[in-house]
Design a protein around this motif. Sequence first.
Motif, PDB file in Angstrom:
ATOM      1  N   ALA A 230       0.863  -1.176   0.000  1.00 19.00           N
ATOM      2  CA  ALA A 230       0.000   0.000   0.000  1.00 19.00           C
ATOM      3  C   ALA A 230       0.904   1.231   0.000  1.00 19.00           C
ATOM      4  CB  ALA A 230      -0.891   0.007   1.233  1.00 19.00           C
ATOM      5  N   LEU A 231       0.569   2.217  -0.794  1.00 18.34           N
ATOM      6  CA  LEU A 231       1.366   3.449  -0.847  1.00 18.34           C
ATOM      7  C   LEU A 231       0.928   4.368   0.280  1.00 18.34           C
ATOM      8  CD1 LEU A 231       3.450   5.295  -2.140  1.00 18.34           C
ATOM      9  CD2 LEU A 231       1.697   6.045  -3.758  1.00 18.34           C
ATOM     10  N   ALA A 232       1.808   4.552   1.258  1.00 18.93           N
ATOM     11  CA  ALA A 232       1.480   5.372   2.423  1.00 18.93           C
ATOM     12  C   ALA A 232       1.781   6.843   2.177  1.00 18.93           C
ATOM     13  CB  ALA A 232       2.253   4.875   3.640  1.00 18.93           C
ATOM     14  N   ALA A 233       2.857   7.129   1.454  1.00 16.12           N
ATOM     15  CA  ALA A 233       3.247   8.526   1.245  1.00 16.12           C
ATOM     16  C   ALA A 233       4.324   8.619   0.171  1.00 16.12           C
ATOM     17  CB  ALA A 233       3.777   9.130   2.551  1.00 16.12           C
ATOM     18  N   VAL A 234       4.429   9.804  -0.395  1.00 12.26           N
ATOM     19  CA  VAL A 234       5.539  10.130  -1.289  1.00 12.26           C
ATOM     20  C   VAL A 234       6.281  11.293  -0.649  1.00 12.26           C
ATOM     21  CG1 VAL A 234       6.247  10.876  -3.594  1.00 12.26           C
ATOM     22  CG2 VAL A 234       4.225   9.407  -3.328  1.00 12.26           C
ATOM     23  N   VAL A 235       7.540  11.079  -0.295  1.00 13.71           N
ATOM     24  CA  VAL A 235       8.360  12.147   0.261  1.00 13.71           C
ATOM     25  C   VAL A 235       9.180  12.733  -0.888  1.00 13.71           C
ATOM     26  CG1 VAL A 235      10.194  12.761   1.881  1.00 13.71           C
ATOM     27  CG2 VAL A 235       8.462  11.069   2.535  1.00 13.71           C
ATOM     28  N   VAL A 236       8.852  13.960  -1.258  1.00 13.56           N
ATOM     29  CA  VAL A 236       9.557  14.642  -2.347  1.00 13.56           C
ATOM     30  C   VAL A 236      10.616  15.529  -1.718  1.00 13.56           C
ATOM     31  CG1 VAL A 236       9.332  16.155  -4.343  1.00 13.56           C
ATOM     32  CG2 VAL A 236       7.447  14.619  -3.729  1.00 13.56           C
ATOM     33  N   ASP A 237      11.875  15.177  -1.942  1.00  9.14           N
ATOM     34  CA  ASP A 237      12.972  15.920  -1.313  1.00  9.14           C
ATOM     35  C   ASP A 237      13.421  17.042  -2.236  1.00  9.14           C
ATOM     36  OD1 ASP A 237      15.243  16.834   0.039  1.00  9.14           O
ATOM     37  OD2 ASP A 237      15.597  14.844   0.869  1.00  9.14           O
ATOM     38  N   ASP A 238      13.065  18.260  -1.859  1.00  8.26           N
ATOM     39  CA  ASP A 238      13.481  19.439  -2.625  1.00  8.26           C
ATOM     40  C   ASP A 238      14.586  20.181  -1.892  1.00  8.26           C
ATOM     41  OD1 ASP A 238      11.974  20.244  -0.498  1.00  8.26           O
ATOM     42  OD2 ASP A 238      10.484  21.359  -1.669  1.00  8.26           O
ATOM     43  N   GLN A 239      15.204  19.506  -0.917  1.00  9.87           N
ATOM     44  CA  GLN A 239      16.248  20.138  -0.094  1.00  9.87           C
ATOM     45  C   GLN A 239      17.553  19.354  -0.137  1.00  9.87           C
ATOM     46  OE1 GLN A 239      14.676  20.651   3.859  1.00  9.87           O
ATOM     47  NE2 GLN A 239      12.694  21.352   3.090  1.00  9.87           N
ATOM     48  N   ASP A 240      17.778  18.629  -1.219  1.00  4.20           N
ATOM     49  CA  ASP A 240      19.023  17.887  -1.400  1.00  4.20           C
ATOM     50  C   ASP A 240      19.351  17.003  -0.199  1.00  4.20           C
ATOM     51  OD1 ASP A 240      21.198  17.088  -2.911  1.00  4.20           O
ATOM     52  OD2 ASP A 240      22.526  18.614  -2.067  1.00  4.20           O
ATOM     53  N   GLY A 241      18.407  16.182   0.165  1.00  7.84           N
ATOM     54  CA  GLY A 241      18.608  15.278   1.298  1.00  7.84           C
ATOM     55  C   GLY A 241      18.002  15.776   2.589  1.00  7.84           C
ATOM     56  N   GLY A 242      17.574  17.012   2.600  1.00  9.09           N
ATOM     57  CA  GLY A 242      17.072  17.622   3.833  1.00  9.09           C
ATOM     58  C   GLY A 242      15.774  17.043   4.358  1.00  9.09           C
TER      59      GLY A 242
END
Length: 107
Positions: free
Chosen positions: A37-49
């Motif tokens: 099940a897809l719980a979340a998508v974490v989109v990192d726009d902080q270069d690893g932050g």
Amino acid sequence: MHQHDHHEVQAIIYVHSDNLNIHTERCADYIHRLGYALAAVVVDDQDGGRWHEAAGMLLSGDAQVLVVAERDELPPDRLPRVDVVAEERRRRLSPALAQRCRPRLVR
């Protein structure tokens, strides 16, 4: 499909914002194929932050699997992390550091 206590395995996608369009679909397809099940998508726009957000979901038990399209998506100095010795060819230790890092075997 592996079941844990009759609950679906919760997966999160971790993706750099630069690769959002090309990688998210691949990861979602993988998750679907394995029956997660897809719980979340974490989109990192902080270069690893934003790694700590993804790691936090794993540590809290909100998700059990983190999915990335390529290993290079992962911040190299992330914590917590898994180091696979056979894959560590990028990080070369200086001779002085290698000497200092020689393990002391405890028997």
